[in-house]
Design a protein around this motif. Structure first.
Motif, PDB file in Angstrom:
ATOM      1  N   SER A 104     -54.547 -35.406  -3.322  1.00 29.85           N
ATOM      2  CA  SER A 104     -53.340 -35.243  -2.506  1.00 29.85           C
ATOM      3  C   SER A 104     -52.126 -34.829  -3.331  1.00 29.85           C
ATOM      4  O   SER A 104     -51.027 -34.691  -2.795  1.00 29.85           O
ATOM      5  N   GLN A 105     -52.324 -34.615  -4.618  1.00 30.00           N
ATOM      6  CA  GLN A 105     -51.225 -34.206  -5.477  1.00 30.00           C
ATOM      7  C   GLN A 105     -50.916 -32.716  -5.284  1.00 30.00           C
ATOM      8  O   GLN A 105     -51.826 -31.915  -5.050  1.00 30.00           O
ATOM      9  N   PRO A 106     -49.652 -32.332  -5.378  1.00 25.74           N
ATOM     10  CA  PRO A 106     -49.329 -30.889  -5.320  1.00 25.74           C
ATOM     11  C   PRO A 106     -50.069 -30.137  -6.430  1.00 25.74           C
ATOM     12  O   PRO A 106     -50.078 -30.576  -7.580  1.00 25.74           O
ATOM     13  N   ASN A 107     -50.704 -29.047  -6.060  1.00 25.09           N
ATOM     14  CA  ASN A 107     -51.478 -28.236  -7.003  1.00 25.09           C
ATOM     15  C   ASN A 107     -52.603 -29.036  -7.674  1.00 25.09           C
ATOM     16  O   ASN A 107     -53.028 -28.725  -8.793  1.00 25.09           O
ATOM     17  N   GLY A 108     -53.069 -30.073  -6.974  1.00 25.90           N
ATOM     18  CA  GLY A 108     -54.161 -30.875  -7.501  1.00 25.90           C
ATOM     19  C   GLY A 108     -55.499 -30.189  -7.315  1.00 25.90           C
ATOM     20  O   GLY A 108     -55.585 -29.067  -6.784  1.00 25.90           O
ATOM     21  N   PRO A 109     -56.581 -30.846  -7.750  1.00 28.20           N
ATOM     22  CA  PRO A 109     -57.917 -30.246  -7.627  1.00 28.20           C
ATOM     23  C   PRO A 109     -58.306 -29.993  -6.167  1.00 28.20           C
ATOM     24  O   PRO A 109     -57.880 -30.708  -5.258  1.00 28.20           O
ATOM     25  N   VAL A 110     -59.111 -28.981  -5.975  1.00 29.82           N
ATOM     26  CA  VAL A 110     -59.682 -28.664  -4.664  1.00 29.82           C
ATOM     27  C   VAL A 110     -61.112 -29.169  -4.637  1.00 29.82           C
ATOM     28  O   VAL A 110     -61.879 -28.928  -5.577  1.00 29.82           O
ATOM     29  N   LEU A 111     -61.478 -29.863  -3.571  1.00 23.99           N
ATOM     30  CA  LEU A 111     -62.831 -30.383  -3.391  1.00 23.99           C
ATOM     31  C   LEU A 111     -63.406 -29.832  -2.100  1.00 23.99           C
ATOM     32  O   LEU A 111     -62.765 -29.917  -1.047  1.00 23.99           O
ATOM     33  N   LEU A 112     -64.590 -29.255  -2.184  1.00 24.49           N
ATOM     34  CA  LEU A 112     -65.247 -28.708  -0.995  1.00 24.49           C
ATOM     35  C   LEU A 112     -66.710 -29.115  -0.968  1.00 24.49           C
ATOM     36  O   LEU A 112     -67.441 -28.900  -1.943  1.00 24.49           O
ATOM     37  N   GLU A 113     -67.138 -29.703   0.147  1.00 23.82           N
ATOM     38  CA  GLU A 113     -68.560 -29.951   0.370  1.00 23.82           C
ATOM     39  C   GLU A 113     -69.225 -28.624   0.715  1.00 23.82           C
ATOM     40  O   GLU A 113     -68.820 -27.946   1.657  1.00 23.82           O
TER      41      GLU A 113
ATOM     42  N   GLN B 283     -59.692 -18.876   6.082  1.00 31.39           N
ATOM     43  CA  GLN B 283     -60.017 -18.733   7.498  1.00 31.39           C
ATOM     44  C   GLN B 283     -60.966 -19.832   7.977  1.00 31.39           C
ATOM     45  O   GLN B 283     -61.009 -20.164   9.152  1.00 31.39           O
ATOM     46  N   HIS B 284     -61.747 -20.383   7.053  1.00 29.83           N
ATOM     47  CA  HIS B 284     -62.693 -21.443   7.380  1.00 29.83           C
ATOM     48  C   HIS B 284     -62.611 -22.485   6.275  1.00 29.83           C
ATOM     49  O   HIS B 284     -62.439 -22.148   5.107  1.00 29.83           O
ATOM     50  N   TRP B 285     -62.766 -23.743   6.654  1.00 22.67           N
ATOM     51  CA  TRP B 285     -62.719 -24.794   5.655  1.00 22.67           C
ATOM     52  C   TRP B 285     -63.414 -26.038   6.195  1.00 22.67           C
ATOM     53  O   TRP B 285     -63.561 -26.202   7.411  1.00 22.67           O
ATOM     54  N   ILE B 286     -63.857 -26.896   5.269  1.00 27.59           N
ATOM     55  CA  ILE B 286     -64.411 -28.199   5.640  1.00 27.59           C
ATOM     56  C   ILE B 286     -63.470 -29.234   5.047  1.00 27.59           C
ATOM     57  O   ILE B 286     -63.383 -29.377   3.826  1.00 27.59           O
ATOM     58  N   SER B 287     -62.761 -29.923   5.897  1.00 25.12           N
ATOM     59  CA  SER B 287     -61.732 -30.848   5.441  1.00 25.12           C
ATOM     60  C   SER B 287     -62.350 -32.150   4.931  1.00 25.12           C
ATOM     61  O   SER B 287     -63.533 -32.434   5.138  1.00 25.12           O
ATOM     62  N   ALA B 288     -61.511 -32.954   4.287  1.00 23.67           N
ATOM     63  CA  ALA B 288     -61.957 -34.262   3.807  1.00 23.67           C
ATOM     64  C   ALA B 288     -62.430 -35.133   4.962  1.00 23.67           C
ATOM     65  O   ALA B 288     -63.498 -35.759   4.896  1.00 23.67           O
TER      66      ALA B 288
END
Length: 408
Positions: free
Chosen positions: A136-145, A375-380
Motif C-alpha cells: 500500500s506504499q506509494p510506488n511500492g511493489p506490485v503483486l499479481l496472482e 485494462q484488466h487486473w486481478i485485485s488483492a
C-alpha cells in the motif's frame, strides 16, 4: 487450419523486438517446468521484459535450465536473486506451499511479484499476503496472482455477452489426461498444498466468479476422488462442486487430473433464465419466451483453440395456459483471438492474435509497474476471495483446506 497452425507457431516462437532502455529484469525462483510458458516465451515478444536470472535448489538444474532458455545469470540461491539490485521483478512458480513465503520475502526485498496461481495455500495466507503494508506504499511493489486465463480476449468478450442478473446456472469443466500426472507428483502432495482443486480447479472457480460477478454464498456439495493409500489420501485428483450464488443461481465446477487419454478443451456454459421477448407480430393471447445458452470452449488456453457458441431457444406460448405453440432455435458462433477481433468496446485494446493469455497478462503487469493504465487486473480482494472459495470447497469435501507453511 493453416491460420491456426501459424497462430500457434507464433505463440511459441514469437517475434523478438529489441529490448528498450529501462526494461524490467526478472528473476525466476525455481527451474519450474511451467516457467517457459508462463514467462520466458511471453517475455520474448515484450520489449520491456528481460528474463535475467534463475536459481534452483540444485545449481546444476538451474544451469541446465538457463542454458536451455537463454537466461544470462544463474544464482546460487533464491536469496541471491532477491538481494540483487539489478533484478526488478520476481516470478514465483514454486510448489503451492512455498508461494506465500517467497512472495512475502520478495515483496519485503522491494521486488515486484508475478505469483503463480493459486496465489497461496489457503485464505488465511491470502489475507496476510495481500494486506502486507509494503503493497500500500506509494510506488511500492506490485503483486499479481498469475491467473492468466482472466486476461485473454475471448473470456472478456464472453463476459460482455452475459448479464449476471439473468444467470440461472453456470457449469465450468476442465481436465488433464491420466498420462500427464502420477500420484507422486507435487499435485498430490498434501504438504505441498496439492489437489486438483488447487491445480485445474483454480481456473474453474475463477470462471464462476468472473461470470457471476459475485462471490458464492455457500458450497452446496463437493464430491472428490482421492488416492486411499494413506499418503496421498488428502489430495483430490478429481472433484465436482456446486455453489449457490446470489439470487439463488447455481454454479458448478468439475475437473479431473486422471482424465481420458485424449485431452478435451475446457469449457464453461452459462444458462440464462427465461425472459419474455416483446413481439408485436404475436396476438395478445401469445407470448414469446427466450432461453439463452452460451458456451466458451477452451477458456483456459484460448490461443490454441476456442469458440463461443450462442444458442437461443424461442418458444411461442399461450399466455394463459402456457402451452407451447411453436418452438425454434437460433445459433451463432464467435471467436476472439485478439481484442481487435472481439470488436466493439474492446477494439482498441493491445494485443496480437498470437498472444497467448500469459502474454496478455505480462502486458498488464508491466503497465501497472510502469504506472500506465491497465485494462484488466486481478485485485488483492479478488485473490483473497478466490482462496476463500477454494477453502469453502475443501471444507465441504471433508479433505479440509490446504495447510499453511511457516517460515522465519
Amino acid at each position: 487450419m493453416t491460420a491456426m497452425a501459424s497462430r500457434v507457431y507464433q505463440s511459441f516462437n514469437p517475434p523478438q523486438p529489441a529490448k528498450r532502455e529501462g526494461a524490467l529484469k526478472f528473476g525466476i525462483l525455481g527451474a519450474a517446468g511451467t516457467a517457459p510458458l508462463s514467462l520466458i516465451i511471453p517475455a520474448k515478444s515484450h520489449s520491456e521484459v528481460i528474463v535475467q536470472a534463475v536459481a534452483a535448489r540444485d545449481r546444476k538444474r538451474a544451469e541446465d535450465f538457463a542454458k536451455a532458455h537463454g537466461i544470462p545469470e544463474v544464482k546460487d540461491s533464491y536469496e541471491d536473486i532477491l538481494n540483487d539490485p539489478n533484478i526488478d521483478c520476481i516470478f514465483v512458480p514454486l510448489p503451492n506451499a512455498f508461494h506465500y513465503e517467497w512472495a512475502v520475502r520478495s515483496i519485503r526485498a522491494g521486488k515486484h511479484v508475478l505469483l503463480e496461481k493459486p496465489s497461496v495455500s489457503n485464505a488465511t495466507e491470502a489475507e496476510s499476503l495481500f494486506n502486507l503494508p509494503e503493497l500500500s506504499q506509494p510506488n511500492g511493489p506490485v503483486l499479481l496472482e498469475a491467473l492468466h486465463m482472466r486476461f485473454y480476449p475471448a473470456l472478456s468478450y464472453f463476459r460482455s455477452l452475459i448479464d449476471p442478473a439473468n444467470i440461472a446456472h453456470v457449469n465450468a469443466v476442465s481436465m488433464i489426461p491420466w498420462w500427464m500426472t502420477g500420484k507422486n507428483d507435487i499435485h498430490f502432495n498434501y504438504n505441498l498444498s496439492g489437489g486438483s482443486m488447487m491445480s485445474m480447479g483454480t481456473y474453474n472457480f475463477a470462471a464462476l466468479r468472473v461470470l457471476f460477478g459475485a462471490e458464492p454464498e455457500e458450497c452446496l456439495s463437493c464430491d472428490v476422488h482421492s488416492y486411499t493409500d494413506g499418503i496421498h489420501d488428502k489430495c483430490d485428483y478429481e472433484f465436482q462442486a456446486r455453489f449457490r450464488f446470489p439470487n439463488g443461481a447455481i454454479g458448478e465446477a468439475s475437473s479431473t487430473m486422471n482424465g481420458p487419454t485424449y485431452w478435451t478443451p475446457s469449457h464453461v456454459t452459462v444458462t440464462n433464465k427465461e425472459t419474455i421477448v416483446p413481439d408485436k407480430r404475436l396476438p395478445e393471447s401469445h407470448v414469446l419466451v427466450q432461453k439463452r445458452e452460451l458456451t466458451l470452449h477452451g477458456f483456459i488456453h484460448g490461443v490454441i483453440w476456442h469458440r463461443i457458441d450462442i444458442k437461443d431457444v424461442f418458444e411461442v406460448r399461450n399466455r394463459d395456459t402456457g402451452k407451447i405453440v411453436k418452438r425454434y432455435e437460433e445459433k451463432s458462433q464467435k471467436k476472439a483471438y485478439s481484442f481487435q477481433e472481439a470488436g466493439g468496446a474492446f477494439a482498441d485494446l493491445p494485443g496480437e492474435p498470437f498472444w497467448m493469455s500469459y502474454r496478455h497478462q505480462l502486458e498488464q503487469f508491466v503497465n501497472r509497474i510502469k504506472g500506465r493504465e491497465t485494462q484488466h487486473w486481478i485485485s488483492a480482494s479478488d485473490s483473497i476471495a478466490q482462496m476463500k472459495m477454494m477453502d469453502m470447497a475443501y471444507e465441504k469435501s471433508g479433505l479440509g483446506p490446504r495447510p499453511s507453511k511457516t517460515f522465519n
